[in-house]
Each structure stands twice: as C-alpha cells, then as structure tokens.
Design a protein around this motif. Structure first.
Motif, PDB file in Angstrom:
ATOM      1  N   THR A  46       0.958  -1.057  -0.098  1.00  0.00           N
ATOM      2  CA  THR A  46      -0.225   0.081  -0.008  1.00  0.00           C
ATOM      3  C   THR A  46       0.700   1.328  -0.074  1.00  0.00           C
ATOM      4  O   THR A  46       0.143   2.310   0.437  1.00  0.00           O
ATOM      5  N   LEU A 268      -9.835   1.074  -1.273  1.00  0.00           N
ATOM      6  CA  LEU A 268      -9.311   0.213  -1.147  1.00  0.00           C
ATOM      7  C   LEU A 268      -9.786  -1.430  -1.952  1.00  0.00           C
ATOM      8  O   LEU A 268      -9.017  -1.853  -1.718  1.00  0.00           O
ATOM      9  N   ALA A 272      -6.864  -3.389  -2.370  1.00  0.00           N
ATOM     10  CA  ALA A 272      -6.735  -4.567  -1.724  1.00  0.00           C
ATOM     11  C   ALA A 272      -6.793  -6.006  -3.649  1.00  0.00           C
ATOM     12  O   ALA A 272      -5.892  -6.609  -3.528  1.00  0.00           O
ATOM     13  N   LYS A 273      -6.662  -5.429  -4.536  1.00  0.00           N
ATOM     14  CA  LYS A 273      -6.797  -6.215  -5.675  1.00  0.00           C
ATOM     15  C   LYS A 273      -4.884  -5.943  -6.243  1.00  0.00           C
ATOM     16  O   LYS A 273      -5.187  -7.197  -6.277  1.00  0.00           O
ATOM     17  N   GLN A 277      -4.141  -7.773  -0.236  1.00  0.00           N
ATOM     18  CA  GLN A 277      -4.601  -8.446   0.773  1.00  0.00           C
ATOM     19  C   GLN A 277      -6.098  -7.589   1.090  1.00  0.00           C
ATOM     20  O   GLN A 277      -6.869  -7.447   0.495  1.00  0.00           O
ATOM     21  N   ASP A 278      -6.771  -8.225   2.229  1.00  0.00           N
ATOM     22  CA  ASP A 278      -7.738  -8.694   2.314  1.00  0.00           C
ATOM     23  C   ASP A 278      -8.725  -7.376   2.894  1.00  0.00           C
ATOM     24  O   ASP A 278      -8.171  -6.104   3.843  1.00  0.00           O
ATOM     25  N   ILE A 279      -9.784  -6.351   2.142  1.00  0.00           N
ATOM     26  CA  ILE A 279     -10.314  -5.372   1.768  1.00  0.00           C
ATOM     27  C   ILE A 279     -10.354  -5.019   3.949  1.00  0.00           C
ATOM     28  O   ILE A 279     -10.325  -3.520   4.157  1.00  0.00           O
ATOM     29  N   LEU A 282      -7.512  -3.706   5.423  1.00  0.00           N
ATOM     30  CA  LEU A 282      -7.290  -2.528   5.314  1.00  0.00           C
ATOM     31  C   LEU A 282      -7.683  -0.992   5.428  1.00  0.00           C
ATOM     32  O   LEU A 282      -7.112  -0.271   5.980  1.00  0.00           O
ATOM     33  N   ARG A 283      -9.428  -1.820   5.968  1.00  0.00           N
ATOM     34  CA  ARG A 283     -10.654  -0.621   6.496  1.00  0.00           C
ATOM     35  C   ARG A 283      -9.934  -0.445   7.999  1.00  0.00           C
ATOM     36  O   ARG A 283      -9.989   0.668   8.275  1.00  0.00           O
TER      37      ARG A 283
END
Length: 332
Positions: A46, A268, A272-273, A277-279, A282-283
């Motif tokens: 990220t 996000l 994630a894509k 990583q799992d969205i 990320l949230r």
C-alpha cells in the motif's frame, strides 16, 4: 529495382522500431499503435497506492501510456533491471544497494517518493515488541531495546533498516545499539513468538495480526515524514517525454489520496486487488501519507545515505541527494 529497395526499407523499419523502444518502453507489435510501453517492477504494498490508483482509474492511459505492472519479491533485485533497460520503473524501498549501485555508475534515478509515516498512532509501520517481554516489564519503552535482536526484512541495509534507525533515533539509540536480524515479513510473527527476536519493524497488516494474537505490542513508530521508498527510473527512460507523463498520472492519483481519500471504499478495493490484502484489514489499517506532488524528499534521501554509511553499508563516497533525483521529477 523493387528487390534492391526491399532490404533498405526493412532496415529503416528496424531503426524506427528501435527508436520507439528507446523513446519510452518496449516497441509496439506489428499493426499496433505507437503507444509507449512502461514496464513497472513493483513490490506489492500500500506504500505505492498512487501507482495502483493511477493504473486502475486509467490515468496512465489518459497520458497515452501502456503501463505494465510486474510483481517482484525485492526492489533491490529489480533496480539493476531498470539500469539495464529491462524495465523502465521500479517501485520499491530504497536500500543501501541502490546507493552503492548509483555510486558505481548504474544509470538509475529516484523519480518519486511514496508512502511516508504520518507520525500518528496507530501507524501502518510499527516497531512491534514481543508481548511476553512487555508483560514481564523487560521491554516497556524503545530505550529498553539496547542489546536486543530486532527483525528487519532485508537486514540493516534495507528500507526497513532506515525506518528502524529513524524510530530508534527518537529514543536516543542508533541502529548499532541493537542486533538487526534479517527476517522476512511473513516470518516476523513466528520469530517474536519463539523468542528468536525481541522486536520487529513490521508493516500492516502484519502488525495487526501480531497484536490480535497477543504476540506483538506496539512499542514505537517512525517519526512524521519518514519515507524510504519510491519510484526509480532507468536513466534512459528518465530522458523521455513518457517519463514526465508517467509522473503526471502518479500525481493525479496522489491527489485522489489526499484529505481522507485513501480510506474511500473504491480506493480500498483497488489496493486490496493490487496487494492481495483483505479489504477488511485495509479498512482497519491507518494509511500512509503521500505528498501531492510526490517529489523525491532530498532530506530523507540524504538521511538514508548517512544511516547506511554509519552502519558501514556503503561501498564508496555518498552521492549528493540532488544528483540522485531524476530530471523528470525536477521538471514537474
């Protein structure tokens, strides 16, 4: 006459194709339009959100570029590819190897900064201490790390080594006051759990996982503005109009990330894509900060070199930070 002219025509075509390749990436295939191809080697993170947003939102296409993202495991291994013209851009952390290569004449330039520490807690990059050592009272503040082993992906000469030095510096310690152990980021949690290291310089979402499992505890974070990553141009690419167009698209994407834009659902989903990583993670993760113009931070570049030099990781004389910055970045 036609037979004699055919070889000459083919030779001219070959020269034109070669020129197209030199002007900004790979040559187009037969029948394709002459759109510059820009190959970007990147370590999925990220940190490089502007790159992924620009690609997903079509900003590169708007600039007339065909940007092709190529995943690599380490930026240090990819930098020589840019110097050799195998890729046009590398998005990765800056290591001692980058500065050593530049000092030895490798034709690469720093074109953009990327994610930087906001200095706020929680931070996406954190110095995580082993929770059991915190609970026992052995590690309650960064100063307590003197003489302890600290995990850094890539070792002291990697971008994480500089982040560790900047973090420890707030407590009056240097990187030579701890023993740096090269541990891959996915293995840091296990190293903390089994006592192989006392702390780890780790990025999210690995920090979140360590804390949720009761293995890690946040001990310190890098100071505001700390950045050790960015985009590196091959010198040949730096001299092309495509390089400036590439930076224009990146800056447009960086504008989208300002004022809370990095936490928007559409962004996000893009991250994630791009990173795998799992969205949901990320949230729950605080984002990095990006300067709107993504200008290379010459003060941070100089500080990195000084840190690596003090640790004995530079082979020769340090280059001036301004000499390491791409001309395309100076023009923007």
């Amino acid at each position: 006459m036609r037979r004699r002219l055919l070889p000459a025509a083919l030779a001219v075509l070959a020269l034109a194709t070669s020129a197209a390749c030199t002007a900004g990436g790979s040559a187009p295939s037969a029948g394709a339009s002459a759109v510059p191809v820009v190959r970007v080697a990147h370590v999925p993170s990220t940190l490089f959100a502007p790159l992924y947003v620009a690609e997903a939102k079509g900003y590169f296409k708007d600039e007339g570029l065909d940007v092709q993202l190529q995943k690599v495991k380490t930026g240090q291994d990819a930098v020589p590819l840019a110097g050799a013209g195998k890729v046009e851009v590398v998005a990765a952390g800056f290591s001692a190897g980058l500065f050593n290569a530049a000092a030895k004449g490798l034709n690469v330039k720093i074109a953009a900064s990327m994610g930087a520490s906001t200095g706020a807690s929680p931070s996406p990059t954190t110095l995580e201490a082993a929770k059991k050592l915190v609970d026992s009272g052995e590690l309650t503040r960064p100063e307590d790390l003197r003489g302890h082993k600290v995990a850094v992906a890539g070792g002291a000469g990697a971008a994480g080594g500089y982040q560790l030095a900047a973090t420890l510096g707030q407590a009056g310690l240097g990187i030579d006051d701890v023993t740096v152990v090269n541990v891959a980021i996915p293995d840091m949690q296990g190293a903390l759990a089994n006592g192989a290291v006392s702390a780890a310089m780790a990025p999210a979402p690995f920090t979140t996982a360590m804390e949720e499992k009761g293995i890690g505890h946040p001990l310190a974070i890098p100071p505001q503005g700390t950045t050790a990553s960015g985009a590196v141009f091959g010198g040949g690419f730096d001299a092309t109009p495509a390089a400036r167009k590439f930076l224009t698209a990146l800056r447009k994407a960086s504008a989208d990330l300002q004022n809370g834009g990095a936490a928007r659902e559409d962004v996000l989903a893009i991250l994630a894509k791009a990173t795998g990583q799992d969205i949901a993670v990320l949230r729950a993760t605080s984002p990095y900060g990006w300067s709107p113009d993504l200008k290379p931070d010459e003060a941070q570049i100089a500080a990195q070199q000084a840190t690596y030099a003090k640790a004995g990781l530079l082979d020769g004389a340090q280059r001036g930070a301004a000499d390491l910055v791409a001309s395309a970045a100076k023009d923007g």
